[in-house]
Enzyme design. Structure first.
Site, short mmCIF file in Angstrom:
data_model
loop_
_atom_site.label_atom_id
_atom_site.label_comp_id
_atom_site.label_asym_id
_atom_site.label_seq_id
_atom_site.Cartn_x
_atom_site.Cartn_y
_atom_site.Cartn_z
N LYS A 163 16.07 -29.91 -15.91
CA LYS A 163 15.84 -28.59 -15.30
C LYS A 163 14.37 -28.21 -15.43
O LYS A 163 13.61 -28.87 -16.16
CB LYS A 163 16.74 -27.55 -15.98
CG LYS A 163 16.44 -27.33 -17.45
CD LYS A 163 17.55 -26.52 -18.12
CE LYS A 163 17.24 -26.30 -19.59
NZ LYS A 163 18.40 -25.75 -20.31
N TYR A 206 -15.63 -13.30 -17.96
CA TYR A 206 -15.27 -11.87 -17.90
C TYR A 206 -15.27 -11.22 -19.29
O TYR A 206 -14.81 -11.83 -20.26
CB TYR A 206 -13.85 -11.71 -17.35
CG TYR A 206 -13.67 -12.09 -15.90
CD1 TYR A 206 -14.40 -11.47 -14.89
CD2 TYR A 206 -12.74 -13.06 -15.54
CE1 TYR A 206 -14.21 -11.82 -13.56
CE2 TYR A 206 -12.54 -13.41 -14.21
CZ TYR A 206 -13.29 -12.78 -13.23
OH TYR A 206 -13.08 -13.12 -11.91
N MET A 250 -8.51 -16.95 -13.75
CA MET A 250 -7.32 -17.33 -12.98
C MET A 250 -7.29 -18.83 -12.67
O MET A 250 -6.25 -19.48 -12.81
CB MET A 250 -7.25 -16.53 -11.68
CG MET A 250 -5.99 -16.79 -10.89
SD MET A 250 -6.00 -16.02 -9.29
CE MET A 250 -5.82 -14.30 -9.73
C1 LIG Z 1 18.61 -26.47 -21.50
C2 LIG Z 1 19.96 -26.81 -21.93
C3 LIG Z 1 20.20 -27.97 -22.66
C4 LIG Z 1 19.08 -28.84 -23.20
O1 LIG Z 1 18.49 -28.20 -24.31
P1 LIG Z 1 17.36 -28.91 -25.19
O2 LIG Z 1 17.20 -28.03 -26.37
O3 LIG Z 1 16.14 -28.95 -24.34
O4 LIG Z 1 17.87 -30.26 -25.52
C5 LIG Z 1 21.51 -28.31 -22.94
N1 LIG Z 1 22.53 -27.53 -22.53
C6 LIG Z 1 22.34 -26.39 -21.83
C7 LIG Z 1 23.51 -25.57 -21.42
C8 LIG Z 1 21.05 -25.97 -21.53
O5 LIG Z 1 20.87 -24.85 -20.84
#
Ligand SMILES: *Cc1c(COP(=O)(O)O)cnc(C)c1O
Length: 381
Positions: free
Chosen positions: A41, A271, A319
């Site tokens: 993800k 800045y 930025m």
């Molecule tokens: C993000 C997530 C993981 C992975 O977590 P890590 O700590 O990065 O291993 C596993 N299960 C769910 C439901 C998550 O949202």
């Protein structure tokens, strides 16, 4: 994920061997029949979701875990035999077409409420579609999921409806990375009680899972049928060091020097004039700023690496640009790559060091890497 332009001068060196090593090291902590879900993800924690999927799909990874169905759509063509688990729950705002597509792609979707289950049944009931769902149980995370007392009603509904198929049951830990594992163990106990009650509904195809990276490493009793590892496959962890498993960082980020100049003693930089030169100072400008995930908070606080030597960030981060002091690095040249996020643990701009300086965790440093960085697969670390 939206398509975005790439800029070829901000480079993410991605090390496939480190990813392979980490997956293997994590798998070695599990019994051989435990499935492995590689969580990709958030653009694979900044590493490039398509690149990471393309690398790991050649291994014995069983699932790829994504946050949303939109990420799943983005990688659906890239996977080999792996299945895709979507961690965000389905919701009543999703259209029939979207749900249809989830079913068509055989995604494993999270179902976390009875309302959503009824919605899906009503939307898909006149179709032949069967959506694979994993029911999420909130055993103490306090985010998504049905409570232990509602679990049976939801499982019963899914098992008796035409539009969904029970493919998994899972939960998520709140504190598995902490030293004190008592709450994580309470969560396991709660999960086991729920599973015990639901035993009559299971076939052996229903995948039971709970462990994130920390639990995979520290809580073998949480492995069940599958582990879901994210941060650890990229080489990091929020568990207390030293880790009981060797992990290798999977990326390094570098940007070139785009401008070099000399400023006299007493002149200020950037800045707000927060840095004033106390000697004649050679400064270099890099084309990364807070819009590239390099926080303004880092102003005057950290050192980057030029030719293996530390170069302090001076003045405010802007930025799109930052300024470093290269007075003591005489061989620094225009166009030369500067390490901005290092793959060495002991580096001043290593991920742990950046996280500590800014009061956050390695996850947030990595997920700030912009999608326009140019990802280059690299053998040598
Ligand atoms: C993000 C997530 C993981 C992975 O977590 P890590 O700590 O990065 O291993 C596993 N299960 C769910 C439901 C998550 O949202």
């Amino acid at each position: 994920m939206k398509e975005y332009f790439k800029r070829d001068d901000i480079k993410v060196y991605l090390y496939p061997d480190a990813l392979f090593h980490n997956v293997k090291a994590l798998r070695n902590r599990c019994k051989p029949n435990v499935k492995f879900c590689a969580v990709v993800k958030a653009n694979a924690y900044g590493h490039g979701i398509r690149e990471v999927v393309n690398i790991l799909k050649t291994t014995d990874v069983d699932f790829f875990g994504v946050a949303s169905i939109y990420e799943a759509f983005y990688i659906a063509e890239s996977v080999n035999k792996q299945q895709i688990l979507v961690l965000e729950p389905l919701h009543t705002g999703q259209s029939k077409e979207t749900l249809f597509r989830c079913a068509q792609l055989e995604l494993h979707c999270t179902l976390a409420s009875i309302e959503t289950a009824k919605y899906i049944e009503s939307i898909l009931k006149n179709t032949l579609v069967k959506l694979r769902v994993h029911i999420k149980i909130d055993t103490g995370m306090g985010r998504c999921g049905v409570s232990d007392s509602e679990a049976e009603e939801l499982v019963d509904f899914v098992c008796n409806c035409r539009t969904m198929q029970l493919a998994g049951i899972y939960t998520h830990f709140a504190t598995a990375d902490e030293k004190d594992l008592s709450f994580a163990k309470e969560q396991i106990n709660c999960f086991q009680r729920v599973l015990q009650n639901l035993r009559t509904y299971f076939t052996k195809d229903v995948i039971i899972h709970a462990a994130n990276s920390a639990a995979t490493i520290k809580l073998p009793e949480s492995h069940f049928d599958m582990v879901r590892c994210g941060i650890s496959i990229y080489g990091y962890s929020t568990i207390e060091k030293p880790l009981p498993v060797e992990l290798k960082p999977a990326l390094k980020l570098a940007a070139p020097i785009v401008h070099i100049t000399r400023i006299g003693k007493g002149r200020s930089v950037s800045y707000g004039r927060t840095f004033t030169a106390n000697r004649t100072t050679k400064i270099a400008v890099l084309p990364v700023g807070y819009s590239d995930g390099f926080w303004r908070f880092f102003s005057n606080k950290i050192k980057l690496i030029v030719n293996d030597k530390p170069a302090p960030v001076i003045g405010r981060v802007t930025m799109n640009q930052i300024i470093i002091d290269i007075t003591d690095i005489p061989d620094a040249q225009l166009g030369q790559p500067v390490t901005v996020i290092d793959n060495r643990f002991d580096s001043p701009c290593g991920v742990y060091s950046l996280a500590e300086t800014s009061g956050t965790i390695c996850y947030e440093i990595l997920t700030n890497i912009p999608p326009w960085a140019n990802i280059i697969l690299t053998r040598k670390e």
